[in-house]
Design an enzyme around this catalytic site. Structure first.
Site, PDB file in Angstrom:
ATOM      1  N   ARG A  24      53.227 107.514  55.721  1.00 46.01           N
ATOM      2  CA  ARG A  24      53.317 106.256  56.455  1.00 46.01           C
ATOM      3  C   ARG A  24      51.984 105.962  57.133  1.00 46.01           C
ATOM      4  O   ARG A  24      51.439 106.807  57.843  1.00 46.01           O
ATOM      5  CB  ARG A  24      54.431 106.316  57.512  1.00 46.01           C
ATOM      6  CG  ARG A  24      55.809 106.436  56.907  1.00 46.01           C
ATOM      7  CD  ARG A  24      56.888 106.452  57.963  1.00 46.01           C
ATOM      8  NE  ARG A  24      58.183 106.739  57.348  1.00 46.01           N
ATOM      9  CZ  ARG A  24      59.292 106.958  58.039  1.00 46.01           C
ATOM     10  NH1 ARG A  24      59.281 106.923  59.363  1.00 46.01           N
ATOM     11  NH2 ARG A  24      60.429 107.205  57.415  1.00 46.01           N
ATOM     12  N   SER A 117      60.854 102.965  56.898  1.00 45.29           N
ATOM     13  CA  SER A 117      62.129 103.137  57.584  1.00 45.29           C
ATOM     14  C   SER A 117      62.301 102.186  58.757  1.00 45.29           C
ATOM     15  O   SER A 117      62.374 100.974  58.587  1.00 45.29           O
ATOM     16  CB  SER A 117      62.291 104.595  58.021  1.00 45.29           C
ATOM     17  OG  SER A 117      63.583 104.824  58.516  1.00 45.29           O
ATOM     18  N   HIS A 118      62.331 102.726  59.963  1.00 48.81           N
ATOM     19  CA  HIS A 118      62.600 101.954  61.176  1.00 48.81           C
ATOM     20  C   HIS A 118      61.319 101.421  61.823  1.00 48.81           C
ATOM     21  O   HIS A 118      61.392 100.791  62.879  1.00 48.81           O
ATOM     22  CB  HIS A 118      63.330 102.838  62.181  1.00 48.81           C
ATOM     23  CG  HIS A 118      62.580 104.118  62.481  1.00 48.81           C
ATOM     24  ND1 HIS A 118      62.420 105.098  61.537  1.00 48.81           N
ATOM     25  CD2 HIS A 118      61.941 104.552  63.585  1.00 48.81           C
ATOM     26  CE1 HIS A 118      61.728 106.093  62.057  1.00 48.81           C
ATOM     27  NE2 HIS A 118      61.416 105.788  63.299  1.00 48.81           N
ATOM     28  N   ASP A 293      68.652  99.926  60.276  1.00 47.61           N
ATOM     29  CA  ASP A 293      67.198  99.841  60.292  1.00 47.61           C
ATOM     30  C   ASP A 293      66.679  99.197  59.015  1.00 47.61           C
ATOM     31  O   ASP A 293      67.453  98.720  58.175  1.00 47.61           O
ATOM     32  CB  ASP A 293      66.573 101.216  60.512  1.00 47.61           C
ATOM     33  CG  ASP A 293      66.761 102.157  59.340  1.00 47.61           C
ATOM     34  OD1 ASP A 293      67.700 101.945  58.552  1.00 47.61           O
ATOM     35  OD2 ASP A 293      65.971 103.113  59.198  1.00 47.61           O
ATOM     36  N   ASP A 295      65.329 100.192  56.176  1.00 43.35           N
ATOM     37  CA  ASP A 295      65.681 100.662  54.830  1.00 43.35           C
ATOM     38  C   ASP A 295      67.139 101.064  54.691  1.00 43.35           C
ATOM     39  O   ASP A 295      67.557 101.528  53.636  1.00 43.35           O
ATOM     40  CB  ASP A 295      64.773 101.812  54.401  1.00 43.35           C
ATOM     41  CG  ASP A 295      65.021 103.092  55.176  1.00 43.35           C
ATOM     42  OD1 ASP A 295      65.369 103.015  56.365  1.00 43.35           O
ATOM     43  OD2 ASP A 295      64.848 104.185  54.597  1.00 43.35           O
ATOM     44  N   ASP A 297      69.103 103.430  56.236  1.00 46.33           N
ATOM     45  CA  ASP A 297      69.671 104.766  56.381  1.00 46.33           C
ATOM     46  C   ASP A 297      70.121 105.079  57.811  1.00 46.33           C
ATOM     47  O   ASP A 297      70.844 106.048  58.028  1.00 46.33           O
ATOM     48  CB  ASP A 297      68.713 105.844  55.857  1.00 46.33           C
ATOM     49  CG  ASP A 297      67.369 105.857  56.560  1.00 46.33           C
ATOM     50  OD1 ASP A 297      67.131 105.035  57.457  1.00 46.33           O
ATOM     51  OD2 ASP A 297      66.524 106.715  56.184  1.00 46.33           O
ATOM     52  N   ARG A 298      69.723 104.268  58.771  1.00 43.66           N
ATOM     53  CA  ARG A 298      70.128 104.504  60.159  1.00 43.66           C
ATOM     54  C   ARG A 298      71.154 103.471  60.597  1.00 43.66           C
ATOM     55  O   ARG A 298      71.214 102.365  60.058  1.00 43.66           O
ATOM     56  CB  ARG A 298      68.917 104.448  61.095  1.00 43.66           C
ATOM     57  CG  ARG A 298      67.874 105.500  60.787  1.00 43.66           C
ATOM     58  CD  ARG A 298      66.689 105.398  61.725  1.00 43.66           C
ATOM     59  NE  ARG A 298      65.654 106.355  61.344  1.00 43.66           N
ATOM     60  CZ  ARG A 298      64.986 107.125  62.199  1.00 43.66           C
ATOM     61  NH1 ARG A 298      65.211 107.032  63.486  1.00 43.66           N
ATOM     62  NH2 ARG A 298      64.067 107.961  61.771  1.00 43.66           N
ATOM     63  N   THR A 362      64.539 118.855  61.960  1.00 43.32           N
ATOM     64  CA  THR A 362      64.567 117.417  61.741  1.00 43.32           C
ATOM     65  C   THR A 362      64.055 117.093  60.343  1.00 43.32           C
ATOM     66  O   THR A 362      63.048 117.626  59.893  1.00 43.32           O
ATOM     67  CB  THR A 362      63.707 116.710  62.798  1.00 43.32           C
ATOM     68  OG1 THR A 362      64.298 116.914  64.087  1.00 43.32           O
ATOM     69  CG2 THR A 362      63.636 115.212  62.520  1.00 43.32           C
ATOM     70  N   GLU A 381      71.813 113.209  62.512  1.00 44.40           N
ATOM     71  CA  GLU A 381      70.673 113.378  63.402  1.00 44.40           C
ATOM     72  C   GLU A 381      70.818 112.432  64.576  1.00 44.40           C
ATOM     73  O   GLU A 381      71.362 111.327  64.436  1.00 44.40           O
ATOM     74  CB  GLU A 381      69.366 113.072  62.667  1.00 44.40           C
ATOM     75  CG  GLU A 381      69.069 114.012  61.524  1.00 44.40           C
ATOM     76  CD  GLU A 381      67.767 113.665  60.811  1.00 44.40           C
ATOM     77  OE1 GLU A 381      67.167 114.578  60.229  1.00 44.40           O
ATOM     78  OE2 GLU A 381      67.365 112.488  60.837  1.00 44.40           O
ATOM     79  N   SER A 383      68.723 110.626  65.791  1.00 41.75           N
ATOM     80  CA  SER A 383      67.907 109.436  65.570  1.00 41.75           C
ATOM     81  C   SER A 383      68.668 108.393  64.748  1.00 41.75           C
ATOM     82  O   SER A 383      68.106 107.736  63.887  1.00 41.75           O
ATOM     83  CB  SER A 383      66.585 109.810  64.887  1.00 41.75           C
ATOM     84  OG  SER A 383      66.819 110.556  63.705  1.00 41.75           O
ATOM     85  N   LYS A 394      70.739 109.994  54.611  1.00 44.52           N
ATOM     86  CA  LYS A 394      71.616 109.390  55.607  1.00 44.52           C
ATOM     87  C   LYS A 394      71.926 107.966  55.168  1.00 44.52           C
ATOM     88  O   LYS A 394      71.188 107.366  54.393  1.00 44.52           O
ATOM     89  CB  LYS A 394      70.995 109.430  56.999  1.00 44.52           C
ATOM     90  CG  LYS A 394      69.558 108.969  57.123  1.00 44.52           C
ATOM     91  CD  LYS A 394      69.069 109.178  58.552  1.00 44.52           C
ATOM     92  CE  LYS A 394      67.585 108.879  58.704  1.00 44.52           C
ATOM     93  NZ  LYS A 394      66.746 110.014  58.281  1.00 44.52           N
TER      94      LYS A 394
END
Length: 565
Positions: A24, A117-118, A293, A295, A297-298, A362, A381, A383, A394
């Site tokens: 990233r 991601s987020h 988020d 993508d 996954d959260r 993690t 997790e 997060s 996730k």
């Protein structure tokens, strides 16, 4: 038309080391000449001979630079002997959907996921590339390390410059090219169909549709689902609106994916999903709010009047109620796991139900081996990530459908389900303080200070007092993990300070940012009896002790965290 690949000379870039979920950086870094090409070629170099004749899945969250990156991947893949790419239309595939596609297509080598991601998107913000392996999960350390080693010594990459990619991913269908005398196939697929089919196998959609639409005897259960302008918008429309009958005007919001996420931070927490929280708090018609988020996954879950469900409690509640989900009724439940910083609420559920339990570092990749070995059914997790063994990532939408299944089965509100759970198991009051983009040297100095402190002979057994409450240290270490499946070792995963009453302090430097250092401080205060108090009040003593132990203000100069979750 026959096409030929070429070899392009290049030189290495410093710092192309994948973190917990790939590489990233700022978009403008990826836009530098040869930068993206180097990293993509390094993925193929690390995979070696397995690339020849392989099939890969490609897609991401649609953030800025995604289409350019996909064009680069297509040309480099074609030149490196890949036989086929499966790409989501417009480049759109959620991270869970990529995992599902890899697992449901025979012989797929893995996937390249384009996401940060987020993290925020747009030309001024972040982009990311990660490789998922054959089981659909994030690359393990051995693969990530191999990719990194290749980035440090790369001298050339292969590409097919005359392979026309403009608008290729806009239209569904299959295109076959002849590259270096070989067939190279690009299949552009509907972004949602495979994933939606999987969800319909796992959950009882007719029951969930009845819950959301209501009956004569049972009022509609009103949800507000917020995709935060991220990739889940297309999945939310397909699942919640088209399949479950939710209102496109009243029950969903921000479901059009935007390449800059509408200039918001697509991180589903109380800080960045404030619009959702405010709407649910102000409108008592809503029984549940959920956000995802960038993508997908959260997830974040809130109940009526914005009653907040911590990810720790969400994991524990789902663990305690998996039996109401058809997938687990058929498959059974083996073990539970959480990341080390995640509060220990699920530990108690595992103990009561007699299930195997694991505490891992993690990074979702650490759950994959346990799932593949049949020893793990549910994991999470702190997060805002929750998932099961249906894929190897996730999965935000899965988590919301799981919650709706529990609500439908128990016929209880979100808040009442939590209170019932706390009365049975006690409550882990939990918060996380994030100090983003700290000066890296200062952050590292703080961690060295903590290492020295916990290594001193007098630290274990020492008591700390704040606001009239005392905590006595029972154990302190820098967490390490030995994988029970392959015996691989992960060291230096974060400083743990454990107290005699079950409370904990955790300190970590995060690997998910694109610049600077992010310090995360996790505060987990366990109460067996006093379970209905205000979280801020209950956490205050341990927060103060945590800041005292770390001397964070002294090292970083920060008066307050960037984000509190």
């Amino acid at each position: 038309m026959a096409l030929s690949s070429v070899v392009v000379a290049t030189t290495p870039f410093e710092g192309q080391k994948p973190g917990t979920s790939g590489l990233r950086k700022k978009v403008k870094v990826f836009m530098e000449k040869h930068y993206t090409e180097n990293f993509v070629q390094s993925i193929f170099n690390a995979l070696g001979d397995k690339v020849q004749g392989s099939t890969l899945v490609v897609g991401g969250d649609g953030r800025y630079f995604s289409k350019q990156a996909i064009n680069i991947i297509i040309r480099i893949a074609s030149a490196n002997g890949v036989a086929k790419l499966i790409i989501g239309q417009l480049g759109i595939l959620s991270t869970p959907a990529v995992s599902s596609l890899i697992r449901s297509h025979q012989g797929v080598l893995g996937g390249i996921v384009l996401t940060a991601s987020h993290n925020p998107g747009g030309i001024r913000n972040d982009f990311g590339i990660k490789y998922n392996i054959e089981n659909g999960g994030p690359a393990p350390d051995s693969v990530s390390d191999a990719i990194y080693e290749h980035t440090k010594k790369i001298t050339e990459y292969r590409t097919t410059p005359k392979l026309e990619t403009d608008r290729l991913i806009d239209v569904l269908g299959t295109t076959t090219y002849n590259v270096d005398g070989r067939d190279f196939v690009v299949e552009v697929i509907d972004s949602t169909s495979n994933y939606v089919a999987l969800m319909k196998e796992i959950f009882d959609f007719p029951k969930l549709r009845t819950l959301i639409r209501g009956t004569e005897k049972r009022p509609a259960f009103n949800v507000l689902i917020d995709s935060m302008n991220g990739v889940t918008g297309v999945y939310v429309r397909h699942i919640f609106v088209e399949e479950l009958g939710a209102s496109p005007d009243h029950n969903v919001c921000r479901i059009v994916p935007l390449d800059n996420f509408g200039e918001i931070h697509p991180d589903p927490n109380l800080t960045y999903a404030k619009d959702l929280v405010d709407k649910v708090r102000e409108n008592e018609d809503y029984d549940l709010g959920a956000a995802f988020d960038g993508d997908g996954d959260r997830n974040m879950i809130i109940g009526k009047r914005a009653f907040f469900v911590t990810p720790n409690d969400s994991l524990a509640v789902l663990a305690n109620n998996l039996g109401c989900i058809p997938y687990f009724q058929k498959k059974g439940v083996t073990g539970f796991a959480r990341s080390m910083p995640t509060a220990a609420a699920v530990d108690r559920v595992a103990a009561k139900l007699g299930k195997e339990f694991f505490e891992v570092p993690t990074g979702w990749k650490y759950f994959g081996n346990l799932m593949d070995a049949g020893r793990l059914s549910l994991c999470g997790e702190e997060s805002f990530g929750t998932g099961s063994d249906h894929i190897r990532e996730k999965d935000g939408i899965w988590a919301v459908l799981a919650w709706l299944s529990v609500i439908e089965h128990k016929n209880m509100s979100v808040e009442d389900i939590l209170k019932e759970h706390w009365q049975t198991y006690g409550r882990n009051y939990f918060t996380r303080y994030d100090y983003e983009e700290c000066e890296s040297d200062a952050a590292n100095e703080m961690m060295v200070h903590l290492e020295r402190l916990i290594a001193s002979d007098s630290f274990v057994g020492k008591s700390f007092t704040s606001s009239g409450k005392s905590y006595t240290v029972s154990k302190a270490d820098n967490f390490s993990y030995v994988d029970p499946i392959d015996n691989s070792v992960a060291k230096n995963q974060g400083i743990r300070v454990l107290f005699e009453d079950g409370s904990r302090l955790i300190y970590r430097l995060s690997g998910t940012g694109s610049s600077g250092a992010t310090i995360r401080v996790y505060i987990d205060s366990y109460e067996k009896e006093n379970v209905l108090s205000e979280a801020q009040d209950m956490l205050k003593p341990l927060v103060e002790i945590g800041l005292e132990i770390s001397q964070l203000k002294k090292f970083t100069g920060r008066e307050a965290p960037t984000v509190i979750t």
